[in-house]
Design a protein around this motif. Structure first.
Motif, PDB file in Angstrom:
ATOM      1  N   ARG A 178       0.834  -1.188  -0.031  1.00 12.83           N
ATOM      2  CA  ARG A 178      -0.054  -0.064  -0.239  1.00 12.83           C
ATOM      3  C   ARG A 178       0.839   1.410  -0.014  1.00 12.83           C
ATOM      4  NH1 ARG A 178      -2.110   0.905   6.308  1.00 12.83           N
ATOM      5  NH2 ARG A 178      -0.128   0.248   7.262  1.00 12.83           N
ATOM      6  N   ALA A 179       2.105   1.078  -0.495  1.00 11.83           N
ATOM      7  CA  ALA A 179       3.119   2.263  -0.517  1.00 11.83           C
ATOM      8  C   ALA A 179       3.348   2.745  -1.951  1.00 11.83           C
ATOM      9  CB  ALA A 179       4.387   2.010   0.337  1.00 11.83           C
ATOM     10  N   GLY A 180       3.257   4.073  -2.203  1.00 10.49           N
ATOM     11  CA  GLY A 180       3.525   4.503  -3.460  1.00 10.49           C
ATOM     12  C   GLY A 180       5.116   4.678  -3.811  1.00 10.49           C
ATOM     13  N   PRO A 181       5.432   4.784  -4.947  1.00  9.68           N
ATOM     14  CA  PRO A 181       6.904   4.984  -5.155  1.00  9.68           C
ATOM     15  C   PRO A 181       7.368   6.155  -4.330  1.00  9.68           C
ATOM     16  CG  PRO A 181       5.590   5.537  -6.959  1.00  9.68           C
ATOM     17  CD  PRO A 181       4.589   5.004  -6.206  1.00  9.68           C
ATOM     18  N   THR A 186      11.039   8.372  -0.432  1.00 10.33           N
ATOM     19  CA  THR A 186      11.376   9.117   0.845  1.00 10.33           C
ATOM     20  C   THR A 186      11.888   8.320   2.162  1.00 10.33           C
ATOM     21  OG1 THR A 186       9.527  10.766   0.113  1.00 10.33           O
ATOM     22  CG2 THR A 186      10.219  10.560   2.352  1.00 10.33           C
ATOM     23  N   ILE A 187      11.278   7.049   2.463  1.00 12.86           N
ATOM     24  CA  ILE A 187      11.956   6.478   3.195  1.00 12.86           C
ATOM     25  C   ILE A 187      13.255   5.923   3.052  1.00 12.86           C
ATOM     26  CG2 ILE A 187      11.585   4.057   4.500  1.00 12.86           C
ATOM     27  CD1 ILE A 187       8.621   4.648   3.952  1.00 12.86           C
ATOM     28  N   LEU A 188      13.405   5.653   1.826  1.00 10.78           N
ATOM     29  CA  LEU A 188      15.012   4.935   1.425  1.00 10.78           C
ATOM     30  C   LEU A 188      16.024   6.114   1.692  1.00 10.78           C
ATOM     31  CD1 LEU A 188      14.400   2.435  -1.546  1.00 10.78           C
ATOM     32  CD2 LEU A 188      14.732   1.990   0.815  1.00 10.78           C
ATOM     33  N   CYS A 189      15.618   7.480   0.786  1.00  9.43           N
ATOM     34  CA  CYS A 189      16.499   8.360   1.139  1.00  9.43           C
ATOM     35  C   CYS A 189      16.763   8.814   2.451  1.00  9.43           C
ATOM     36  CB  CYS A 189      15.995   9.771   0.189  1.00  9.43           C
ATOM     37  SG  CYS A 189      15.976   9.461  -1.773  1.00  9.43           S
ATOM     38  N   ASP A 190      15.696   8.902   3.303  1.00  8.17           N
ATOM     39  CA  ASP A 190      15.855   9.302   4.877  1.00  8.17           C
ATOM     40  C   ASP A 190      16.906   8.275   5.377  1.00  8.17           C
ATOM     41  OD1 ASP A 190      14.547  11.542   4.600  1.00  8.17           O
ATOM     42  OD2 ASP A 190      12.689  10.672   5.637  1.00  8.17           O
ATOM     43  N   LYS A 191      16.572   7.044   5.023  1.00  5.44           N
ATOM     44  CA  LYS A 191      17.573   5.979   5.817  1.00  5.44           C
ATOM     45  C   LYS A 191      19.070   6.033   5.521  1.00  5.44           C
ATOM     46  CE  LYS A 191      17.860   0.965   6.442  1.00  5.44           C
ATOM     47  NZ  LYS A 191      18.310   1.097   7.825  1.00  5.44           N
ATOM     48  N   ALA A 218      10.756  -1.852   7.760  1.00  4.43           N
ATOM     49  CA  ALA A 218      11.890  -2.476   7.322  1.00  4.43           C
ATOM     50  C   ALA A 218      11.388  -3.658   6.380  1.00  4.43           C
ATOM     51  CB  ALA A 218      12.128  -3.360   8.796  1.00  4.43           C
ATOM     52  N   ASP A 219      10.222  -4.023   6.265  1.00  8.76           N
ATOM     53  CA  ASP A 219       9.559  -4.933   5.257  1.00  8.76           C
ATOM     54  C   ASP A 219       9.792  -4.248   3.787  1.00  8.76           C
ATOM     55  OD1 ASP A 219       9.260  -6.945   7.175  1.00  8.76           O
ATOM     56  OD2 ASP A 219       7.159  -6.720   7.356  1.00  8.76           O
ATOM     57  N   TRP A 220       9.316  -2.895   4.028  1.00 13.13           N
ATOM     58  CA  TRP A 220       9.447  -2.181   2.635  1.00 13.13           C
ATOM     59  C   TRP A 220      10.808  -1.896   2.243  1.00 13.13           C
ATOM     60  CZ3 TRP A 220       5.138   2.261   4.124  1.00 13.13           C
ATOM     61  CH2 TRP A 220       3.925   1.673   3.836  1.00 13.13           C
ATOM     62  N   VAL A 221      11.608  -1.662   3.021  1.00 11.16           N
ATOM     63  CA  VAL A 221      13.187  -1.500   2.494  1.00 11.16           C
ATOM     64  C   VAL A 221      13.537  -2.587   1.996  1.00 11.16           C
ATOM     65  CG1 VAL A 221      15.305  -0.787   3.693  1.00 11.16           C
ATOM     66  CG2 VAL A 221      13.520   0.433   4.312  1.00 11.16           C
ATOM     67  N   GLY A 222      13.295  -4.074   2.723  1.00  7.73           N
ATOM     68  CA  GLY A 222      13.850  -4.923   2.181  1.00  7.73           C
ATOM     69  C   GLY A 222      13.293  -5.438   0.640  1.00  7.73           C
ATOM     70  N   ALA A 223      11.919  -4.907   0.809  1.00  8.93           N
ATOM     71  CA  ALA A 223      11.390  -5.382  -0.692  1.00  8.93           C
ATOM     72  C   ALA A 223      11.807  -4.559  -1.716  1.00  8.93           C
ATOM     73  CB  ALA A 223       9.821  -5.395  -0.498  1.00  8.93           C
ATOM     74  N   CYS A 224      12.042  -3.108  -1.229  1.00 15.09           N
ATOM     75  CA  CYS A 224      12.931  -2.238  -2.230  1.00 15.09           C
ATOM     76  C   CYS A 224      14.224  -2.588  -2.496  1.00 15.09           C
ATOM     77  CB  CYS A 224      12.943  -0.898  -1.619  1.00 15.09           C
ATOM     78  SG  CYS A 224      11.170  -0.142  -1.605  1.00 15.09           S
ATOM     79  N   THR A 225      14.954  -3.192  -1.598  1.00 16.79           N
ATOM     80  CA  THR A 225      16.338  -3.779  -1.976  1.00 16.79           C
ATOM     81  C   THR A 225      16.310  -4.897  -3.073  1.00 16.79           C
ATOM     82  OG1 THR A 225      16.923  -3.041   0.104  1.00 16.79           O
ATOM     83  CG2 THR A 225      18.428  -4.533  -0.929  1.00 16.79           C
ATOM     84  N   ALA A 226      15.329  -5.731  -2.764  1.00 15.95           N
ATOM     85  CA  ALA A 226      15.221  -6.896  -3.616  1.00 15.95           C
ATOM     86  C   ALA A 226      14.623  -6.210  -5.040  1.00 15.95           C
ATOM     87  CB  ALA A 226      14.336  -8.102  -3.290  1.00 15.95           C
ATOM     88  N   THR A 227      14.003  -5.359  -5.244  1.00 13.05           N
ATOM     89  CA  THR A 227      13.307  -4.880  -6.462  1.00 13.05           C
ATOM     90  C   THR A 227      14.350  -3.990  -7.045  1.00 13.05           C
ATOM     91  OG1 THR A 227      11.129  -4.625  -5.642  1.00 13.05           O
ATOM     92  CG2 THR A 227      11.713  -3.434  -7.598  1.00 13.05           C
TER      93      THR A 227
END
Length: 276
Positions: A178-181, A186-191, A218-227
């Motif tokens: 349910r998270a948009g790009p 924003t979450i990845l850049c802040d982290k 954390a789940d979203w960051v892991g999914a983005c890393t895999a993507t």
């Protein structure tokens, strides 16, 4: 006559005290400006030498100097004549011009016009003609806003064959997420860019009325890393294919269960420029 003499003496004493305070403020400002110039010089030199043998210690010292510079500039701003509480000091102390740079021309502008008087305050005449205007620009920020995008897929049935058709589901960066790009970026850049941990991001979202648990982030960051793994592989292959590589080994503290362990970051930079 005695009362007038006492008032004159009191005014002279107030003016003398104001002049003394102004001199003290000027001396403090001059000292602070000298310290700021010295710190800026040290910071500039350390930024040039930060990749030396003691780069990790130099970075810590550089961060400490930048913090001290920020405190000095804040103190100098508090002691500025325009921010002083005493009107006498504000009136007597000179105002220094630091060469303020104009705001970027491509930024959007919001024009707020203060209503002009309809009559002359001196004679009361209503025959006023515009002579010009003075424009003061103030930089402002609009807080980020959250919105929910509802993607509607209508279903249709055929009256002849009774088959049901529906458009395919849209693409999402995270499957069934349910998270948009923009939110994910924003979450990845802040982290990774601002070094803001996920628990602090979760607290910041909560203050803005959005409930996002740390485990969800954390789940979203892991999914983005895999993507983004294919893109990472392409960048890695491009960098390692160079004839010359620059490598850097940086030690960073990593949080573990009940303690802090030492982590290492290896940075590789490709340089295709000529020697020298």
């Amino acid at each position: 006559m005695t009362g007038d003499t006492d008032d004159i003496i009191a005014l002279r004493a107030a003016l003398a005290a104001a002049e003394a305070r102004a001199q003290v403020a000027e001396a403090r400002a001059a000292s602070a400006e000298a310290q700021i110039a010295h710190l800026k010089h040290l910071i500039a030199r350390m930024r040039q030498d930060r990749f030396g043998a003691s780069s990790e210690r130099g970075r810590r010292l550089l961060a400490q100097l930048e913090l001290e510079l920020e405190e000095l500039e804040t103190t100098l701003a508090e002691d500025a004549p325009e921010n002083a509480a005493d009107p006498a000091v504000r009136a007597t102390a000179p105002r220094s011009n630091r060469g303020r740079q104009p705001l970027r021309a491509d930024l959007p502008r919001e024009r707020v016009v203060i209503p002009a008087p309809t009559q002359c305050p001196c004679c009361g005449s209503d025959r006023l003609s515009k002579l010009g205007e003075s424009v003061t620009e103030t930089l402002e920020v609009i807080p980020r806003q959250f919105k929910v995008i509802q993607t509607v897929r209508e279903k249709f049935t055929c009256r002849d064959c009774e088959s049901i058709t529906q458009p395919p589901a849209p693409f999402h960066p995270i499957a069934r997420g349910r998270a948009g790009p923009w939110l994910l970026s924003t979450i990845l850049c802040d982290k990774f860019l601002q070094h803001l941990p996920l628990n602090r991001q979760s607290e910041a979202f909560a203050r803005e009325g959005i409930d996002l648990d740390t485990s969800t982030l954390a789940d979203w960051v892991g999914a983005c890393t895999a993507t983004l793994a294919p893109l990472t592989a392409l960048i890695r292959a491009h960098v390692l294919a160079a004839q010359r590589l620059h490598a850097d080994d940086t030690i960073v503290p990593v949080l573990a269960k009940g303690r802090t362990v030492t982590g290492r970051l290896w940075n590789y930079v490709r340089d295709d420029g000529p020697f020298g």
